[in-house]
Design a protein around this motif. Structure first.
Motif, PDB file in Angstrom:
ATOM      1  N   GLU A 226      41.979 -52.001 -24.488  1.00  0.00           N
ATOM      2  CA  GLU A 226      40.727 -51.868 -23.740  1.00  0.00           C
ATOM      3  C   GLU A 226      40.298 -50.427 -23.496  1.00  0.00           C
TER       4      GLU A 226
ATOM      5  N   ASP B 179      38.726 -61.189 -25.629  1.00  0.00           N
ATOM      6  CA  ASP B 179      39.764 -62.213 -25.724  1.00  0.00           C
ATOM      7  C   ASP B 179      40.965 -61.671 -26.479  1.00  0.00           C
ATOM      8  N   VAL B 180      42.159 -62.104 -26.084  1.00  0.00           N
ATOM      9  CA  VAL B 180      43.390 -61.811 -26.832  1.00  0.00           C
ATOM     10  C   VAL B 180      44.074 -63.155 -27.061  1.00  0.00           C
TER      11      VAL B 180
ATOM     12  N   LYS C  84      45.987 -56.463 -24.390  1.00  0.00           N
ATOM     13  CA  LYS C  84      44.653 -56.125 -23.858  1.00  0.00           C
ATOM     14  C   LYS C  84      44.675 -54.710 -23.275  1.00  0.00           C
TER      15      LYS C  84
ATOM     16  N   VAL D 120      42.597 -59.843 -31.360  1.00  0.00           N
ATOM     17  CA  VAL D 120      41.936 -59.218 -30.215  1.00  0.00           C
ATOM     18  C   VAL D 120      40.448 -59.158 -30.535  1.00  0.00           C
TER      19      VAL D 120
ATOM     20  N   VAL E 182      37.331 -55.712 -24.114  1.00  0.00           N
ATOM     21  CA  VAL E 182      38.058 -56.748 -24.853  1.00  0.00           C
ATOM     22  C   VAL E 182      37.625 -58.100 -24.301  1.00  0.00           C
TER      23      VAL E 182
ATOM     24  N   GLU F 115      48.234 -59.837 -21.974  1.00  0.00           N
ATOM     25  CA  GLU F 115      47.890 -58.780 -21.018  1.00  0.00           C
ATOM     26  C   GLU F 115      48.285 -57.393 -21.542  1.00  0.00           C
TER      27      GLU F 115
END
Length: 131
Positions: free
Chosen positions: A42, A49-50, A38, A67, A47, A35
């Motif tokens: 972002e 996916d991390v 991201k 990322v 974004v 989180e």
């Protein structure tokens, strides 16, 4: 006659495209979460996916993350803007990912290959306690 058989190529192209959108962030803080990474990324674009990999055997988090961005320009901008900056208290190295994420099968294969190598560190860290 002839013709057919060309259907498989599209999937590979799509993988190659998304592969170019993955950014590798090295030296992440222990406190970094998907989180928080991201949130740092972002502002440059969407974004998708991390992923913070874990060591297959120990389950320990590795010190890097992948990322995946929805657009190439967002990935490029994140690399330019975040490299050598601080995220969660740690100065990170940010670059285009040159390796894709490994599948669980690839991780198992790697772990099996590693088991044949001497592990000096493991031996010095904990005594062999076979009872």
């Amino acid at each position: 006659g002839g013709g057919g058989g060309g259907g498989g190529g599209r999937r590979q192209e799509r993988k190659a495209d998304t592969f170019g959108l993955s950014v590798l962030i090295k030296n992440i803080a222990n406190s970094s979460s998907p989180e928080s990474l991201k949130a740092a990324c972002e502002r440059f674009g969407e974004v998708r996916d991390v992923h913070i990999p874990r060591h297959f055997r120990s389950g320990q988090r590795k010190t890097f993350a992948f990322v995946e961005f929805a657009a190439q320009d967002a990935a490029d901008e994140a690399i330019r803007s975040l490299d050598k900056t601080e995220i969660d208290g740690s100065v990170v190295d940010v670059m285009l990912a040159t390796n894709r994420r490994k599948s669980p099968n690839e991780m198992r294969q790697e772990a099996a290959e590693d088991s044949g190598r001497p592990r000096r560190q493991d031996r010095s860290r904990r005594p062999d306690d076979r009872n």
